[in-house]
Design a protein around this motif. Sequence first.
Motif, PDB file in Angstrom:
ATOM      1  N   PRO A   1       0.757  -1.070  -0.378  1.00 43.86           N
ATOM      2  CA  PRO A   1       0.158   0.363   0.214  1.00 43.86           C
ATOM      3  C   PRO A   1       0.899   1.434   0.172  1.00 43.86           C
ATOM      4  O   PRO A   1       0.838   2.430  -0.738  1.00 43.86           O
ATOM      5  CB  PRO A   1      -0.750  -0.584   1.335  1.00 43.86           C
ATOM      6  N   GLY A   2       1.828   0.884   0.668  1.00 48.53           N
ATOM      7  CA  GLY A   2       2.972   2.233   0.663  1.00 48.53           C
ATOM      8  C   GLY A   2       3.461   2.642  -0.551  1.00 48.53           C
ATOM      9  O   GLY A   2       3.664   3.683  -1.158  1.00 48.53           O
ATOM     10  N   LYS A   3       3.114   1.607  -1.563  1.00 48.18           N
ATOM     11  CA  LYS A   3       4.234   1.881  -2.602  1.00 48.18           C
ATOM     12  C   LYS A   3       3.086   1.922  -3.474  1.00 48.18           C
ATOM     13  O   LYS A   3       3.267   1.973  -5.199  1.00 48.18           O
ATOM     14  CB  LYS A   3       5.146   0.782  -2.989  1.00 48.18           C
ATOM     15  N   ARG A   4       1.947   1.635  -3.202  1.00 49.93           N
ATOM     16  CA  ARG A   4       0.941   1.704  -4.358  1.00 49.93           C
ATOM     17  C   ARG A   4       0.529   0.854  -5.549  1.00 49.93           C
ATOM     18  O   ARG A   4       0.768   0.945  -6.607  1.00 49.93           O
ATOM     19  CB  ARG A   4       0.243   3.115  -4.751  1.00 49.93           C
ATOM     20  N   VAL A   5       1.358  -0.743  -5.177  1.00 51.82           N
ATOM     21  CA  VAL A   5       1.190  -2.001  -6.024  1.00 51.82           C
ATOM     22  C   VAL A   5       0.962  -3.156  -5.838  1.00 51.82           C
ATOM     23  O   VAL A   5       0.745  -3.004  -4.739  1.00 51.82           O
ATOM     24  CB  VAL A   5       3.035  -1.670  -6.143  1.00 51.82           C
ATOM     25  N   ALA A   6       0.763  -3.749  -6.350  1.00 58.57           N
ATOM     26  CA  ALA A   6      -0.199  -4.380  -6.240  1.00 58.57           C
ATOM     27  C   ALA A   6       0.225  -6.771  -7.425  1.00 58.57           C
ATOM     28  O   ALA A   6       0.343  -5.915  -8.279  1.00 58.57           O
ATOM     29  CB  ALA A   6      -1.754  -5.025  -5.802  1.00 58.57           C
TER      30      ALA A   6
END
Length: 289
Positions: free
Chosen positions: A185-190
């Motif tokens: 979430p802190g990097k906005r990647v999944a």
Amino acid sequence: MRVARQSLTAAAAALAMWAACAKDGPLQLQSVRASQTVTAERVRSQSLAVSDNLYLAVGAGSNSLVMGADSGIVIVDAKRAGSGQVLAEIGSAVSDQPVATVILTTADDDHVGGLADLPAAKQIVAHDNTKAALQKKSAFQGAGARMLPTTTFAEHLALLDGRDRVELYYFGPAHTNGDIVVVFPGKRVALVGYLFLDKRTPVIDVANGGSGVQFPATLAKAVAALKDIPRIIPGHAVSPTGSPLGRWITLADFQEYADFNRDFLSAVQEAIKSGKTAEQAGASLPLPV
């Protein structure tokens, strides 16, 4: 994003599998697997943001993520056998810590094979059902039991804190009954693994609890949960070159893929309801250009 035309044509052929299972009970897509020959394949890594500690590793099996956290290197999916050391080396470029955690999104060999090269990993994390699937494999029995997940969960698990926080989610049956989504979430990647392999029809492993009927609902839940995550890493699609990685697969692409699977399921169910043969259904299946 458009699902590849040839894959959609192949989807029409898959109607026969859907129809065959529908005769004796709930509609279910049987196991469909492309042949996966293990070959020497170069792993290419690229950062996901300038001055960040998260890297995407493409090649030699699944797409993997490698993060150099203060508490140790975190690897998501270990690729094919023989690839684990390469992933550890990618992590060592941004961290002086050893591999601490390996997260598995599924039990497939091209996602777990590299575990044999990471014996020092303190923690192996996966869904409850993924561990159960791995226990059936000969490579994870006897001495190989050391590679079994040490931490499992049913619906949600959080690891680490701050910008390196990792959130693991299970949204329901899809490729198997243990596929998970890994969110930074802190990097906005999944990384969504087998929920979205590539721009093609999904692969269903019925033997390990996969469900073509439940796949669209699982995708819908995943898309809704990732509404604040703009960058989606698919399970196998080859990323464009360049670092940092710019626009590639977005949440909008993931939404379109979920819509396609929903519409495909509806078309198949309608074809069965209308009494069409697999050939008739395939011929009349509406496919986007």
